[in-house]
Write a protein that holds these residues in place. Structure first.
Motif, PDB file in Angstrom:
ATOM      1  N   LEU A 133      13.409 -41.353  67.069  1.00  9.50           N
ATOM      2  CA  LEU A 133      14.404 -40.298  66.976  1.00  9.50           C
ATOM      3  C   LEU A 133      15.547 -40.805  66.103  1.00  9.50           C
ATOM      4  CD1 LEU A 133      14.798 -39.075  70.677  1.00  9.50           C
ATOM      5  CD2 LEU A 133      13.562 -37.932  68.842  1.00  9.50           C
ATOM      6  N   VAL A 134      15.993 -39.985  65.161  1.00 10.32           N
ATOM      7  CA  VAL A 134      17.111 -40.386  64.309  1.00 10.32           C
ATOM      8  C   VAL A 134      18.231 -39.364  64.441  1.00 10.32           C
ATOM      9  CG1 VAL A 134      15.703 -41.688  62.689  1.00 10.32           C
ATOM     10  CG2 VAL A 134      16.074 -39.240  62.294  1.00 10.32           C
ATOM     11  N   TYR A 135      19.449 -39.868  64.239  1.00  8.90           N
ATOM     12  CA  TYR A 135      20.650 -39.072  64.409  1.00  8.90           C
ATOM     13  C   TYR A 135      21.424 -39.026  63.095  1.00  8.90           C
ATOM     14  CZ  TYR A 135      19.331 -39.675  69.233  1.00  8.90           C
ATOM     15  OH  TYR A 135      18.615 -39.665  70.401  1.00  8.90           O
ATOM     16  N   PRO A 136      22.364 -38.070  62.968  1.00 13.71           N
ATOM     17  CA  PRO A 136      23.120 -37.969  61.714  1.00 13.71           C
ATOM     18  C   PRO A 136      23.695 -39.320  61.281  1.00 13.71           C
ATOM     19  CG  PRO A 136      23.605 -36.087  63.106  1.00 13.71           C
ATOM     20  CD  PRO A 136      22.753 -37.014  63.925  1.00 13.71           C
ATOM     21  N   GLY A 137      23.542 -39.605  60.008  1.00  7.24           N
ATOM     22  CA  GLY A 137      23.978 -40.882  59.455  1.00  7.24           C
ATOM     23  C   GLY A 137      22.842 -41.855  59.234  1.00  7.24           C
TER      24      GLY A 137
END
Length: 305
Positions: free
Chosen positions: A266-270
């Motif tokens: 899972l990746v998040y903004p940035g």
């Protein structure tokens, strides 16, 4: 809000990640990260969702739930403690209808009362909160209870914190939410108590204690809770959490996922793999799934580095 598709047995067996597309639009919801100061810094109220719930069943969460129609209705908006336009400005979403924006604050207060018996209302001490809880147990609706006791909601106690949008390929459930997360301090003299219906346990934990219990498979946490705990854990008091949240607009966080070499991430903004390049939160920008748990690639300690 990223949730669960099953239950966790009392012995601590993990829930399996979901990772299947959900085509329905996200439903509006409100969540409250309720804080108090402890000997080792700020503590967060965590509620264990009933195991049969189809949303975060068996997981430890913050009080919250979806918006009801009544949350934006005349009766409750009239007791919101501030004009709807002012609450919309505080939420920082000028594109929303003012009554809908105010409804998020109302829903946050209502859910905190219904699930944790904490009454975010002006002048509500322990005695008044218990009286309100007793009337609720007798079947009185939230709005009717406020009217009977002549109460206005303490929406000024709620500080917008983050906005989490469940992606179309969610991590742990088959429902999507567009949830506004608020932070608030436990009102003086009141005690939190789970409702034994939607929530079957309640505990105050420091963010590090919660993550350690998750690390040792004693509790289940969803990614949104993990990342929120990491944010709170960077402060040394509840007041510091609230002050930091007041100084900036709540970031919009819609996780994205990919799989490489058999590892789901899972990746998040940035993050370099996220479509939004501006960072939304301090700390790690991704979680990987290892043995049915979510953790930063560098290990759990990276959440607080």
């Amino acid at each position: 809000m990223i949730a669960a598709s099953g239950d966790q047995a009392e012995c601590g067996s993990p829930m399996e990640p979901f990772f299947r597309p959900v085509l329905t639009p996200p439903r509006p919801a409100a969540t409250v990260v309720l804080l108090r100061d402890g000997a080792r810094g700020p503590e967060v109220l965590m509620l264990r969702r009933h195991g049969s719930s189809d949303v975060l069943g068996g997981a430890y969460v913050f009080p919250g739930g979806k918006l009801d129609d009544d949350d934006s209705g005349d009766a409750l908006i009239g007791r919101a403690g501030a004009p709807a336009e002012a609450l919309r400005a505080r939420l920082g979403e000028p594109e929303l209808e003012a009554r809908v924006a105010a409804g998020f604050f109302v829903a946050a207060c209502r859910e905190t009362f219904e699930e944790a018996s904490v009454l975010l209302a002006r002048g509500a001490d322990a005695g008044l909160a218990e009286r309100a809880a007793r009337r609720a147990r007798e079947g009185l609706a939230f709005g009717a209870m406020l009217a009977e006791l002549g109460l206005e909601l303490a929406t000024d106690a709620l500080v917008p914190f983050t906005r989490w949008i469940t992606p179309k390929v969610p991590a742990m459930m088959n429902k999507r939410f567009d949830a506004r997360f608020f932070v608030a301090a436990l009102p003086g003299g009141q005690q939190a108590r789970h409702d034994d219906h939607e929530a079957t346990d309640s505990v105050w934990l420091t963010p590090r204690e919660a993550i350690e219990r998750y690390r040792h498979r004693e509790i289940v946490l969803a990614p949104a809770q993990i990342m929120s705990l990491a944010q709170v854990g960077r402060h040394d008091s509840a007041a510091a959490v609230l002050d930091e949240a007041r100084r900036r607009p709540p970031p919009v966080i819609e996780p994205e996922s990919f799989e490489a070499d058999g590892v789901r991430t899972l990746v998040y903004p940035g993050d370099e793999r996220h479509s939004v390049r501006a960072r939304a939160m301090p700390g790690p920008t991704r979680l990987v799934v290892r043995e049915s748990r979510f953790e930063p690639p560098g290990g759990f300690d990276a959440l607080f580095d």
